[in-house]
Scaffold this motif. Structure first.
Motif, PDB file in Angstrom:
ATOM      1  N   GLY A  81      29.138  13.433  44.704  1.00  7.70           N
ATOM      2  CA  GLY A  81      30.014  12.275  44.509  1.00  7.70           C
ATOM      3  C   GLY A  81      29.219  10.982  44.373  1.00  7.70           C
ATOM      4  O   GLY A  81      29.773   9.906  44.171  1.00  7.70           O
ATOM      5  N   GLU A 106      31.393  21.077  45.744  1.00 11.63           N
ATOM      6  CA  GLU A 106      31.755  19.759  46.273  1.00 11.63           C
ATOM      7  C   GLU A 106      31.849  19.783  47.794  1.00 11.63           C
ATOM      8  O   GLU A 106      32.105  20.821  48.405  1.00 11.63           O
ATOM      9  CB  GLU A 106      33.104  19.322  45.682  1.00 11.63           C
ATOM     10  N   THR A 110      35.989  13.894  50.024  1.00 14.21           N
ATOM     11  CA  THR A 110      35.553  13.021  48.932  1.00 14.21           C
ATOM     12  C   THR A 110      34.770  11.863  49.549  1.00 14.21           C
ATOM     13  O   THR A 110      34.810  11.658  50.777  1.00 14.21           O
ATOM     14  CB  THR A 110      36.762  12.445  48.165  1.00 14.21           C
TER      15      THR A 110
END
Ligand code: SF4
Length: 243
Positions: A81, A106, A110
């Motif tokens: 990210g 990932e 986030t």
């Protein structure tokens, strides 16, 4: 499943881990002087579809080498990210150019969620924790289905990598780690890229010889160590994946 079944399964897992360690020890010895392609051929024949490789998308050298031997190989890219746009562009180009199965790995949070839970700019306050949350833990999770992974680390990159073997036991993850270009020099890398038209991250043309996350990577001036642009001034040299 009964307790007896669980114990039998645990015993089998311990046994297979021991078998793998024996394979690693003998392979490290007989492949020490082998070419990168021979090392990859051995890994592909030994581990089949339980073999993957990881790439930071600094260049596609390892992807080029492995996909020639094992087309369709799984390539894990850790999408923190925090990557430069050029790195994401390299990842997308790799997907178009090479015969690989690209897997975008990932973090469970986030960047916005991490900022909310742990405060903004964690990379500046606690880069070890940030690397753990955004790189190490997601990679560990992504590696679970595999028995062996191929990495592009080299002995000449850092003192922490000077003693790596071409095949080694990854104690932390209880799996096999294959380092087919461990013995290569920067000159070997440059020659292979030029001779084979390998895709590279365009940041290399802008004085970024070693490319990580944007907040933790700076340009390197002539004469500086190529990895000196990583975590510059933070007293950190490794993200934790390879140590
Ligand atoms: S390199 Fe920097 S931004 Fe990337 S995960 Fe590590 S500390 Fe965070």
């Amino acid at each position: 499943m009964t307790l007896v079944d669980i114990e039998i399964e645990a015993q089998q897992q311990r046994r297979s881990a021991l078998d793998l360690q024996e394979i690693v020890e003998s392979a490290a010895e007989f492949l020490e002087d082998a070419s990168a392609r021979e090392i990859i051929r051995w890994a592909a024949a030994t581990f089949g579809n339980r073999l993957c490789l990881t790439s930071s998308m600094s260049d596609a050298l390892l992807i080029d080498l492995v996909s020639r031997v094992k087309p369709g190989v799984d390539v894990l890219f850790i999408d923190t990210g925090y990557h430069f746009a050029e790195t994401i562009g390299t990842r997308d180009a790799v997907q178009q150019v090479y015969d690989v199965n690209l897997i975008n790995v990932e973090s469970s949070r986030t960047v916005a969620e991490q900022d909310r839970d742990l405060g903004p700019r964690l990379f500046g306050r606690n880069p070890d924790l940030c690397c753990y949350l955004r790189k190490v833990e997601p990679l560990n999770r992504a590696l679970e289905p595999y028995i062996a992974w191929v990495s592009g680390i080299r002995r000449d990159e850092a003192t922490t990598r000077a003693n790596i073997k071409v095949v080694e036991w990854d104690t932390k993850r209880q799996m096999v780690k294959v380092n087919p270009i461990a013995r290569w020099t920067q000159e070997d890398v440059d020659n292979y890229i030029a001779d084979n038209g390998v895709l590279i991250n365009p940041l290399h043309y802008d004085n970024y010889p070693s490319i990580g996350c944007a907040p933790c990577t700076r340009q390197v001036m002539d004469g500086e160590d190529p990895r000196s642009g990583r975590w510059s001034g933070m007293g950190k040299t490794e993200c934790g994946i390879h140590v």
